[in-house]
Design a protein around this motif. Sequence first.
Motif, short mmCIF file in Angstrom:
data_model
loop_
_atom_site.label_atom_id
_atom_site.label_comp_id
_atom_site.label_asym_id
_atom_site.label_seq_id
_atom_site.Cartn_x
_atom_site.Cartn_y
_atom_site.Cartn_z
N LEU A 243 -57.78 72.69 4.23
CA LEU A 243 -57.44 73.59 3.12
C LEU A 243 -56.71 72.86 2.01
CD1 LEU A 243 -57.22 76.43 1.87
CD2 LEU A 243 -55.07 76.71 3.16
N THR A 244 -55.62 72.20 2.34
CA THR A 244 -54.77 71.59 1.31
C THR A 244 -55.15 70.14 1.01
OG1 THR A 244 -53.18 70.90 3.01
CG2 THR A 244 -52.85 73.07 1.99
N ASN A 284 -49.27 87.25 2.10
CA ASN A 284 -50.68 87.45 2.46
C ASN A 284 -51.05 88.93 2.49
OD1 ASN A 284 -51.88 84.94 2.65
ND2 ASN A 284 -51.35 84.62 4.78
N TYR A 287 -51.05 90.10 -1.36
CA TYR A 287 -52.01 89.52 -2.30
C TYR A 287 -53.37 89.22 -1.66
CZ TYR A 287 -48.01 88.80 -5.40
OH TYR A 287 -46.90 88.99 -6.20
N GLY A 288 -53.44 89.15 -0.36
CA GLY A 288 -54.69 88.80 0.31
C GLY A 288 -54.71 87.34 0.74
N HIS A 289 -55.57 87.05 1.71
CA HIS A 289 -55.58 85.71 2.29
C HIS A 289 -56.13 84.65 1.33
CE1 HIS A 289 -54.29 86.73 6.36
NE2 HIS A 289 -54.98 87.86 6.22
N LEU A 290 -57.05 85.02 0.45
CA LEU A 290 -57.58 84.03 -0.49
C LEU A 290 -56.51 83.57 -1.46
CD1 LEU A 290 -61.12 85.50 -1.34
CD2 LEU A 290 -60.54 83.58 0.16
N VAL A 291 -55.73 84.50 -1.96
CA VAL A 291 -54.60 84.12 -2.84
C VAL A 291 -53.56 83.36 -2.04
CG1 VAL A 291 -52.83 84.99 -4.40
CG2 VAL A 291 -55.05 86.12 -4.30
N ASP A 293 -54.18 81.33 0.45
CA ASP A 293 -54.66 79.95 0.58
C ASP A 293 -54.40 79.16 -0.70
OD1 ASP A 293 -55.53 80.50 3.11
OD2 ASP A 293 -57.65 80.75 2.56
N GLU A 294 -54.60 79.81 -1.84
CA GLU A 294 -54.33 79.14 -3.10
C GLU A 294 -52.85 78.81 -3.25
OE1 GLU A 294 -54.94 79.93 -7.92
OE2 GLU A 294 -55.80 81.31 -6.43
N CYS A 295 -52.00 79.70 -2.76
CA CYS A 295 -50.56 79.44 -2.80
C CYS A 295 -50.21 78.21 -1.96
CB CYS A 295 -49.82 80.68 -2.28
SG CYS A 295 -48.04 80.43 -2.06
#
Length: 406
Positions: A243-244, A284, A287-291, A293-295
């Motif tokens: 991911l990162t 999470n 904002y949701g898991h996609l946001v 992940d971006e965080c």
Amino acid sequence: MYFGKLRSFLTTVIDDYVLNLASVWFKETAEYKQLLSDSTRRALSSSIRWLWLVGVSCSVFILAQRQMLKLEHFETPTNLFNTSIDYTVGFFLAFLVVCALVSRFDWPHRILATLHIKVLAVGFFLLGCYWALMLTMIEGNGQILFGMSLFLMLTFSSLAGLYVSTLCLYSFVIPLTLLPLVVKNLFFEPFQMLILMGVLMTLFLVETGRRMLKHWFIQAIRQEYTNQTYAAALDEIAHSDSLTHIPNRRQFDERINKLIALAPLANTPPTVILIDVDYFKKYNDHYGHLVGDECLINVATALTRAVRNASGDLVARYGGEEFVVVLSDVSLAVAQDVAARIQNEINRLAIPHAASDIADHVTISQGIAQWEKNESVESLLNRADKALYLSKEQGRNRFNLAEPNP
């Protein structure tokens, strides 16, 4: 029709575009060119030893052949060439023995490793001139058949050793081929057409053989480069967080174990900083898991930007919303400065966090622990985790030092 078939055959045999791998699907990167250059230099280094052995073998062959002629009373009448062959071969053998003795030291190998291929080509040219002189003397002594046999042995031996470099190969072959023919045509009877045809056929075989061997050599180097590239990619996948794209837990484990093993030799022991994103579960959920992940990606980037640019330092994803920083050879004061820099970088991101209980943006808590003598990795991480838990108890968005072992 026959001419067309012959042309197609020659094209198939000697055309580089047919024998070499097509470059349209293989990208010749700087790393590949460096690997090819290093491999060529190593091959030429081995070729020098091979040509030394060829030189010894051919010299012994010449002396043995002349001794047998004397025993069989087939020795030709004494002339300038006849009396010079033994001395020339003897001096050359002595030179080869000296080279073998010198090669036992390290400095000749270091010098050879730094020489440019053009310089090596000059050396092979001089060696070719020596053997051309020997062939001239042997043929001038009336031993045409023996001279041709020696010419073939030297030519195909050089092909076996120098095919990796066209310049080096022909620096040896051209004087070996042309000088005896020129001398024979100028000072003796003109060479027969049959001899010229034999020489041309030999050169044709040398060139086609060189191209085929060079093709296989390049193919092997490209395969080695491809294998190295795949191995590096697999290693990166195994040691990188998907991911990162920063190091993962496995790479962290390898680094901290290595630093602990080297700790007795370092000025100060390694230090770890455990980092946890505050209220990330609420982030999470909100904002949701996609946001989310971006965080985490933004946090990882900020952490990498905040740590020192030192070879032993590492930022890794520890698991979930946890990160870990490894600092090598630092004092606790410097480690606290790094933690403060990390805190400032995260706060500067100002990632909105409406579900946080302590701030309107994303924050982190940290725990710092420095390795103590004879301490295990588990104990070190446990102390850092307790310091991190203390930071959370005190209100988060802060860091604490771990307590020393009792």
